[in-house]
Write an enzyme that holds these catalytic residues in place. Structure first.
Site, PDB file in Angstrom:
ATOM      1  CD  GLN A 124       8.755  -7.818  -7.272  1.00 58.52           C
ATOM      2  OE1 GLN A 124       9.064  -8.510  -6.303  1.00 58.52           O
ATOM      3  NE2 GLN A 124       7.506  -7.627  -7.620  1.00 58.52           N
TER       4      GLN A 124
ATOM      5  CG  ASP B 254      -4.995  -9.009  -3.083  1.00 51.61           C
ATOM      6  OD1 ASP B 254      -4.274  -9.583  -2.250  1.00 51.61           O
ATOM      7  OD2 ASP B 254      -4.561  -8.093  -3.824  1.00 51.61           O
ATOM      8  CD  GLN B 255      -1.176 -12.704  -1.546  1.00 54.59           C
ATOM      9  OE1 GLN B 255      -0.912 -13.859  -1.232  1.00 54.59           O
ATOM     10  NE2 GLN B 255      -0.759 -11.667  -0.827  1.00 54.59           N
TER      11      GLN B 255
ATOM     12  CB  ALA C  96      15.088  -8.488  -5.371  1.00 50.16           C
TER      13      ALA C  96
ATOM     14  CG  ASP D 164      -4.995   2.138   1.506  1.00 52.10           C
ATOM     15  OD1 ASP D 164      -5.483   1.395   0.637  1.00 52.10           O
ATOM     16  OD2 ASP D 164      -3.877   1.941   2.016  1.00 52.10           O
TER      17      ASP D 164
ATOM     18  CD  GLU E  88       6.155  -3.932  -8.788  1.00 57.68           C
ATOM     19  OE1 GLU E  88       6.842  -4.921  -8.470  1.00 57.68           O
ATOM     20  OE2 GLU E  88       5.766  -3.074  -7.958  1.00 57.68           O
TER      21      GLU E  88
ATOM     22  CG  HIS F 276      -1.964  -1.035   1.203  1.00 56.42           C
ATOM     23  ND1 HIS F 276      -3.308  -0.764   1.201  1.00 56.42           N
ATOM     24  CD2 HIS F 276      -1.873  -2.390   1.153  1.00 56.42           C
ATOM     25  CE1 HIS F 276      -3.995  -1.890   1.165  1.00 56.42           C
ATOM     26  NE2 HIS F 276      -3.145  -2.897   1.146  1.00 56.42           N
TER      27      HIS F 276
ATOM     28  CB  SER G  43       4.127  -8.854  -7.514  1.00 52.30           C
ATOM     29  OG  SER G  43       4.822  -8.510  -6.343  1.00 52.30           O
TER      30      SER G  43
HETATM   31  N1  UDP Z   1       9.197  -5.934  -3.657  1.00 54.44           N
HETATM   32  C1  UDP Z   1      10.496  -5.503  -3.832  1.00 54.44           C
HETATM   33  N2  UDP Z   1      11.497  -6.387  -3.598  1.00 54.44           N
HETATM   34  C2  UDP Z   1      11.283  -7.658  -3.227  1.00 54.44           C
HETATM   35  C3  UDP Z   1       9.956  -8.109  -3.075  1.00 54.44           C
HETATM   36  C4  UDP Z   1       8.920  -7.210  -3.309  1.00 54.44           C
HETATM   37  O1  UDP Z   1      10.742  -4.339  -4.181  1.00 54.44           O
HETATM   38  O2  UDP Z   1      12.259  -8.387  -3.021  1.00 54.44           O
HETATM   39  C5  UDP Z   1       8.095  -4.964  -3.901  1.00 54.44           C
HETATM   40  C6  UDP Z   1       7.376  -5.269  -5.191  1.00 54.44           C
HETATM   41  O3  UDP Z   1       8.057  -4.644  -6.257  1.00 54.44           O
HETATM   42  C7  UDP Z   1       5.980  -4.711  -4.927  1.00 54.44           C
HETATM   43  C8  UDP Z   1       5.818  -4.835  -3.425  1.00 54.44           C
HETATM   44  O4  UDP Z   1       7.117  -5.085  -2.885  1.00 54.44           O
HETATM   45  O5  UDP Z   1       5.920  -3.341  -5.310  1.00 54.44           O
HETATM   46  C9  UDP Z   1       4.937  -5.999  -3.023  1.00 54.44           C
HETATM   47  O6  UDP Z   1       3.609  -5.665  -3.277  1.00 54.44           O
HETATM   48  P1  UDP Z   1       2.559  -6.768  -3.704  1.00 54.44           P
HETATM   49  O7  UDP Z   1       1.245  -6.085  -3.838  1.00 54.44           O
HETATM   50  O8  UDP Z   1       3.012  -7.510  -4.875  1.00 54.44           O
HETATM   51  O9  UDP Z   1       2.566  -7.806  -2.502  1.00 54.44           O
HETATM   52  P2  UDP Z   1       2.401  -7.654  -0.918  1.00 54.44           P
HETATM   53  O10 UDP Z   1       3.745  -7.408  -0.371  1.00 54.44           O
HETATM   54  O11 UDP Z   1       1.445  -6.520  -0.685  1.00 54.44           O
HETATM   55  O12 UDP Z   1       1.868  -8.979  -0.515  1.00 54.44           O
END
Ligand code: UDP
Length: 483
Positions: free
Chosen positions: A361, A400-401, A359, A121, A384, A20, A381
């Site tokens: 990402q 939501d996944q 990472a 939000d 992205e 978020h 993700s």
């Molecule tokens: N992310 C990242 N590096 C990592 C893992 C995740 O930068 O090693 C970032 C990813 O790019 C995304 C966010 O963390 O922007 C994860 O958001 P997402 O909605 O996919 O999953 P959540 O963490 O909310 O379950």
């Protein structure tokens, strides 16, 4: 009067989780580019993480109308704040810990601190009463898919119709009484929180879903981080209940597009990560052939059990593909990554694997060596991956996944769904499907979807135009205030 005292003042308060905070910061910066004043409220803990691991404060200091404010999350400094359990805890405790300070900012502010508009939000609908009390217009913001937003409404109705709670033997049946999704959603594809409900948790989910639905129905407008060409049918369903819906995503790509080339570099070099990024994986990827590596990351909240860790690791090694695996502190809160492993697996990991704690990402997904993304199907993700044009193998964890992974595999056909199974043979076979057997078919639809995403955020595209309309609406609020 200077330009900023005439600008609308928007209050932003993301739910305090990575998925978020990141898109909310992107949205805030997009509004700053249009000279909107922003107060961005973060929990003290998250602000400390951002300050420690990123240059975000310096980056946003370029905008004179932007300021951060912090708020307590109600937990002691030494609380570990890890994983999905923590998020569930936050959902229950945040309303009481945040309300007093939020009241000060929304209801009691005067003069230039007065808020023109509140971006609300998802899962924060507790705050809408305060906005009502302050007579501040609310724009509801959803960082999940439109498909998920629609499923929240369906969940609420399915509970009423007695379809939820459901028994395990119904998992593979198509859902009944859920318009728009009942032709392809099985019970196992409903939001993760619909499972294993007893009477009291069923009531809790019913109340949460109803409140979320009301929040978007009552809001002046709704903003969703998606694009028309990806989720048109679900957006039509949502629009039949809401006055105005703006799709302005994928937000990360949209921000990059709107920044000048010089600033784009700045933005890409910066990040909004709550953990320290390990960039060594980029040099490792540089040594690998094109499209030969599976990127494995399950976001910021997934927690593996010991059995899942063992099976996943064995499947990755047995797939014989290179893999870059994010083993974040959350992921292994319930198991030990260093527990003894068989020699042959250890060899395979050394030969073909690379692990990092967190990472970069977006940069990883854009690397020419990446051929597939094994993901938990978090919506950020997913977007992205779409922008980078990388097909996905989905292994959803919660919330939501479960919905997103079905959408990706059955509606968009840009990935495969490994939902609810995690044994080494399935992992190995599905990675091989992703990287070899079904590669061309998946890559074909992913490339089309990726092009549509890029078109939508470019000048004249749907998300680009919608953001302009959103900005006009926010600016219009200040004119209304003057009359
Ligand atoms: N992310 C990242 N590096 C990592 C893992 C995740 O930068 O090693 C970032 C990813 O790019 C995304 C966010 O963390 O922007 C994860 O958001 P997402 O909605 O996919 O999953 P959540 O963490 O909310 O379950």
């Amino acid at each position: 009067m200077d330009q900023h005292s005439l600008a609308p003042h928007v209050l932003i308060f993301p739910f305090p989780a990575q998925g978020h905070v990141t898109p909310m910061l992107n949205l805030a910066e997009l509004l700053c580019l249009a000279n909107v004043k922003i107060t961005f409220l973060n929990t003290i803990h998250n602000q400390q993480c951002l300050t420690k691991h990123t240059d975000i404060e310096a980056r946003l200091a370029r905008y004179p109308g932007f300021r951060f404010k912090t708020i307590s999350d109600g937990h002691p400094d030494d609380h570990p704040r890890l994983g999905g359990d923590w998020l569930r805890e936050m959902l229950q405790t945040l309303p009481s810990s945040a309300k007093p300070q939020l009241r000060e900012i929304l209801v009691n502010a005067t003069g230039i601190d007065k808020v023109t508009c509140f971006l609300l939000d998802g899962w924060m609908s507790f705050a809408r009463d305060l906005a009502k009390e302050a007579k501040v217009p609310v724009i509801a913001v959803r960082f999940g898919s439109a498909c998920f937003t629609w499923s929240i409404k369906c969940t609420s109705e399915l509970i009423e119709a007695g379809e939820i709670p459901f028994k395990d033997d119904k998992m593979d049946q198509l859902v009944k009484n859920a318009p728009g999704i009942d032709s392809f959603f099985r019970y196992r594809d409903l939001p993760g929180y619909s499972r294993n409900l007893d009477t009291s948790s069923c009531q809790y989910i019913q109340d949460m879903s109803t409140s979320e639905v009301q929040a978007i129905e009552e809001a002046q407008s709704v903003v969703i981080n998606t694009f028309e060409e990806l989720e048109g049918p679900f957006l039509s369903l949502i629009r039949s209940h809401c006055s105005r819906v703006y799709t302005i995503g994928p937000l990360h790509a949209h921000l990059n597009y709107r920044l000048s080339p010089k600033e784009t570099t700045l933005s890409k070099n910066s990040s909004s990560n709550l953990w320290e990024i390990d960039r060594s994986c980029i040099s490792w990827l540089d040594q690998k052939p094109d499209k030969s590596v599976v990127y494995v990351s399950f976001g910021s909240s997934t927690m593996l059990t010991k059995d899942q860790l063992i099976e996943l690791r064995a499947g990755l090694v047995q797939s014989k593909k290179y893999f870059l695996w994010v083993v974040s502190p959350n992921l292994i809160t319930k198991c030990d990554i260093n527990s003894p492993i068989q020699d042959d697996l250890l060899e395979g990991i050394k030969e073909r694997g690379y692990m990092v704690g967190w990472a970069p990402q977006e940069e990883v997904l854009a690397h020419r060596a990446i051929g597939g993304f094994m993901t938990h199907s978090g919506w950020n993700s997913t977007l992205e991956s779409i922008v980078a044009g990388v097909p996905m193998l989905c292994w959803p964890y919660f919330g939501d996944q479960q919905v997103n992974s079905r959408f990706v595999s059955e509606v968009s056909r840009i990935g495969l769904d490994m939902k609810d199974s995690c044994n080494r043979t399935i992992v190995k076979n599905m990675i091989n499907d992703l990287m070899e057997r079904k590669k061309d078919e998946l890559q074909g639809s992913m490339s089309k979807t990726s092009n549509l995403a890029k078109k939508s955020i470019s000048e004249g595209g749907s998300s680009y135009s919608n953001l302009n309309h959103l900005i006009e609406e926010i600016k219009g609020m200040i004119k209304k205030e003057e009359h």
